[in-house]
Write a protein that holds these residues in place. Structure first.
Motif, mmCIF file in Angstrom:
data_model
loop_
_atom_site.group_PDB
_atom_site.id
_atom_site.type_symbol
_atom_site.label_atom_id
_atom_site.label_comp_id
_atom_site.label_asym_id
_atom_site.label_seq_id
_atom_site.Cartn_x
_atom_site.Cartn_y
_atom_site.Cartn_z
ATOM 1 N N ASP A 105 0.831 -1.212 0.000
ATOM 2 C CA ASP A 105 0.000 0.000 0.000
ATOM 3 C C ASP A 105 0.861 1.256 0.000
ATOM 4 O OD1 ASP A 105 -2.380 -1.401 -0.055
ATOM 5 O OD2 ASP A 105 -2.734 -1.235 2.107
ATOM 6 N N CYS A 106 1.915 1.248 0.795
ATOM 7 C CA CYS A 106 2.799 2.407 0.883
ATOM 8 C C CYS A 106 3.502 2.652 -0.450
ATOM 9 C CB CYS A 106 3.807 2.202 2.005
ATOM 10 S SG CYS A 106 4.843 3.644 2.291
ATOM 11 N N MET A 107 4.004 1.591 -1.058
ATOM 12 C CA MET A 107 4.705 1.735 -2.332
ATOM 13 C C MET A 107 3.752 2.181 -3.438
ATOM 14 S SD MET A 107 7.410 -1.416 -2.063
ATOM 15 C CE MET A 107 8.275 -0.980 -3.564
ATOM 16 N N ILE A 108 2.538 1.664 -3.436
ATOM 17 C CA ILE A 108 1.531 2.090 -4.416
ATOM 18 C C ILE A 108 1.243 3.575 -4.254
ATOM 19 C CG2 ILE A 108 -0.924 1.898 -5.026
ATOM 20 C CD1 ILE A 108 -0.600 -1.157 -4.317
ATOM 21 N N ALA A 109 1.095 4.021 -3.008
ATOM 22 C CA ALA A 109 0.820 5.447 -2.746
ATOM 23 C C ALA A 109 1.967 6.321 -3.253
ATOM 24 C CB ALA A 109 0.591 5.668 -1.256
ATOM 25 N N LEU A 110 3.211 5.876 -3.075
ATOM 26 C CA LEU A 110 4.355 6.653 -3.568
ATOM 27 C C LEU A 110 4.340 6.752 -5.092
ATOM 28 C CD1 LEU A 110 7.153 5.345 -1.183
ATOM 29 C CD2 LEU A 110 6.109 7.630 -1.182
ATOM 30 N N TRP A 111 4.050 5.648 -5.770
ATOM 31 C CA TRP A 111 3.975 5.676 -7.233
ATOM 32 C C TRP A 111 2.855 6.599 -7.712
ATOM 33 C CZ3 TRP A 111 7.440 4.556 -10.663
ATOM 34 C CH2 TRP A 111 8.423 3.613 -10.384
ATOM 35 N N ILE A 112 1.723 6.577 -7.028
ATOM 36 C CA ILE A 112 0.610 7.460 -7.398
ATOM 37 C C ILE A 112 0.999 8.911 -7.184
ATOM 38 C CG2 ILE A 112 -1.734 8.169 -6.765
ATOM 39 C CD1 ILE A 112 -2.320 5.144 -6.326
ATOM 40 N N ASP A 113 1.684 9.210 -6.077
ATOM 41 C CA ASP A 113 2.156 10.578 -5.828
ATOM 42 C C ASP A 113 3.105 11.031 -6.937
ATOM 43 O OD1 ASP A 113 0.666 10.677 -3.513
ATOM 44 O OD2 ASP A 113 2.389 10.420 -2.169
ATOM 45 N N LEU A 114 4.026 10.158 -7.338
ATOM 46 C CA LEU A 114 4.950 10.499 -8.415
ATOM 47 C C LEU A 114 4.188 10.775 -9.709
ATOM 48 C CD1 LEU A 114 7.788 10.810 -9.635
ATOM 49 C CD2 LEU A 114 7.733 8.344 -10.083
ATOM 50 N N LYS A 115 3.261 9.904 -10.041
ATOM 51 C CA LYS A 115 2.470 10.074 -11.260
ATOM 52 C C LYS A 115 1.706 11.398 -11.235
ATOM 53 C CE LYS A 115 -1.217 7.576 -11.846
ATOM 54 N NZ LYS A 115 -2.153 6.464 -12.101
ATOM 55 N N ASP A 116 1.079 11.703 -10.103
ATOM 56 C CA ASP A 116 0.332 12.962 -9.976
ATOM 57 C C ASP A 116 1.254 14.170 -10.109
ATOM 58 O OD1 ASP A 116 -1.989 11.497 -9.616
ATOM 59 O OD2 ASP A 116 -2.046 11.801 -7.428
ATOM 60 N N ASN A 117 2.434 14.097 -9.507
ATOM 61 C CA ASN A 117 3.375 15.216 -9.582
ATOM 62 C C ASN A 117 3.930 15.399 -10.996
ATOM 63 O OD1 ASN A 117 2.946 15.784 -6.924
ATOM 64 N ND2 ASN A 117 4.973 15.199 -6.211
ATOM 65 N N VAL A 118 4.170 14.318 -11.710
ATOM 66 C CA VAL A 118 4.617 14.438 -13.099
ATOM 67 C C VAL A 118 3.527 15.101 -13.937
ATOM 68 C CG1 VAL A 118 5.192 13.125 -15.190
ATOM 69 C CG2 VAL A 118 6.296 12.560 -13.017
ATOM 70 N N ARG A 119 2.308 14.704 -13.725
ATOM 71 C CA ARG A 119 1.199 15.350 -14.444
ATOM 72 C C ARG A 119 1.108 16.837 -14.100
ATOM 73 N NH1 ARG A 119 -2.908 10.470 -13.435
ATOM 74 N NH2 ARG A 119 -2.592 9.372 -15.384
#
Length: 100
Positions: free
Chosen positions: A72-86
């Motif tokens: 869950d933690c790693m998924i949240a980090l990937w989602i944060d990265l994706k959102d920040n790139v966008r």
């Protein structure tokens, strides 16, 4: 959810483990490695030939719930990265939550 701070991962049950670099890596076989690329949660292929060997190695003795927290933690980090790139593109240091 697990909290990663430097070399310590703290789980919701209060348990803490020291993981070099505070990093887990997942590979395509779904096995986990730590910072040094040492497998820490994996299938031991030697167990095919030796039934006395445990087939699943779990170096940190993670429970089912703890593994789910790590995921869950790693998924949240990937989602944060994706959102920040966008939000910021790939050239802006704010991708990394750096406030200028």
């Amino acid at each position: 959810m697990a909290v990663f701070k430097k070399d310590i991962i703290t789980f919701s049950n209060g348990r803490q483990i020291k993981v070099p670099g505070g990093i887990f890596t997942i590979i395509s076989s779904l096995e986990l490695a730590d910072y040094y690329s040492r497998l820490v949660f994996f299938y031991d292929h030697d167990s095919k030939n030796n039934k006395e060997i445990t087939s699943v190695k779990n170096i940190y003795n993670l429970t089912k719930e703890e593994l789910i927290e790590v995921a869950d933690c790693m998924i949240a980090l990937w989602i944060d990265l994706k959102d920040n790139v966008r939000r910021y593109g790939v050239d802006n240091p704010e991708i990394f939550n750096v406030r200028l």
